[in-house]
Motif scaffolding. Structure first.
Motif, short mmCIF file in Angstrom:
data_model
loop_
_atom_site.label_atom_id
_atom_site.label_comp_id
_atom_site.label_asym_id
_atom_site.label_seq_id
_atom_site.Cartn_x
_atom_site.Cartn_y
_atom_site.Cartn_z
N ILE B 49 -44.08 -93.58 7.35
CA ILE B 49 -44.32 -92.23 6.82
C ILE B 49 -45.15 -92.31 5.53
N ALA B 70 -45.43 -91.19 11.37
CA ALA B 70 -44.30 -90.47 11.98
C ALA B 70 -44.03 -89.16 11.25
N GLU B 71 -43.17 -88.35 11.83
CA GLU B 71 -42.64 -87.14 11.17
C GLU B 71 -43.71 -86.12 10.82
N ASP B 94 -45.21 -86.15 15.68
CA ASP B 94 -44.18 -85.37 14.99
C ASP B 94 -42.80 -86.02 15.08
N SER B 96 -39.69 -88.81 14.80
CA SER B 96 -39.23 -89.65 13.69
C SER B 96 -39.56 -91.11 13.99
N ARG B 99 -37.26 -92.43 16.67
CA ARG B 99 -37.61 -92.02 18.03
C ARG B 99 -38.84 -92.79 18.51
#
Lengths: 142, 108
Positions: B49, B70-71, B94, B96, B99
């Protein structure tokens, strides 16, 4: 053959945006010289960690790189505060970086350990109040 | 699997893809840059991130085959140009990091 190709890089102490410039230049140059990819990777990461350390802790410094037929030597020189306890600084996870530095993703206490991890030889010569010189050697094709 | 195949298979967004044919082999998840440089291997997908200029530098120096943000994190325009200049692939999603790692684990 003890002749070497020598390269000099100045490391600006003021910003994290240009930090890494010298490492990227070094990587390009080593690629042009045709060194093995893994050797280039090790040298580039070690150089980058050294550069970041000089930016975080020492207000910048200089890097001199000597490329020999069988090895590459990087010498990082700064006139920062010096390292009071080198053994402690070498421990993974130990860091004196500020929160603002940490928010950029640095200050994990892995810089010096990574430099040691990726080089074959590393020596730290530091005097508190005067500065630090780090010499790293990576042998080619080993 | 190549970076382009990874992107197409999982429908990731493309932030920069100057080297779509690089092979992806394994992966690493992390946001502390020195930790990534110490542990990630060449040709891995790096899930993070962290999206500042140092992310691009670390990706380049570590020789990871692509960064996967991520995210819903992305890079600003200037960094996209930097990534392209440095031949660093950057994808985004989008999902995490957890995931994404679960999704990619069996694939790469």
């Amino acid at each position: 053959m003890s002749e070497s190709l020598n390269f000099h890089y100045d490391v600006d102490g003021e910003n994290f945006v240009s930090a890494g410039q010298a490492s990227v230049e070094l990587k390009k140059m080593l690629r042009r010289l045709g060194l093995p990819p893994d050797t280039i990777r090790r040298l580039s990461i070690a150089m980058y960690e050294g550069e970041i350390n000089m930016v975080i802790h020492a207000g910048g410094g200089a890097a001199d790189v000597e490329v020999y037929e069988d090895k590459v030597v990087i010498r990082l020189v700064d006139h920062g505060p010096g390292i009071a306890d080198v053994e402690l600084a070498m421990q993974e996870g130990y860091s004196t970086a500020t929160d603002s530095v940490r928010s950029l993703g640095f200050g994990a206490g892995m810089g010096l350990p990574n430099m040691k991890r990726y080089t074959d030889e590393m020596s730290i010569d530091s005097v508190v109040g005067e500065g630090t010189t780090i010499t790293m050697t990576v042998y080619i094709n080993q | 699997m190549t970076v382009r195949e990874l992107q197409e298979t999982f429908g990731f967004g493309v932030v920069a893809m100057p080297q779509p044919d690089r092979t992806v082999s394994g992966g690493y998840v992390g946001d502390l840059l020195s930790w990534v440089m110490g542990r990630a291997q060449a040709d891995q997908v790096w899930i993070t991130i962290m999206s500042n200029v140092n992310t691009v530098a670390v990706a380049s120096l570590s020789d990871v085959s692509t960064v996967l943000l991520a995210e819903g994190v992305t890079l600003d325009e200037e960094l996209v140009r930097t990534a392209e200049e440095k031949s660093v692939n950057v994808l985004c999603s989008d999902l995490s990091a957890f995931r994404l790692a679960a999704l990619l684990g069996p694939a790469v």
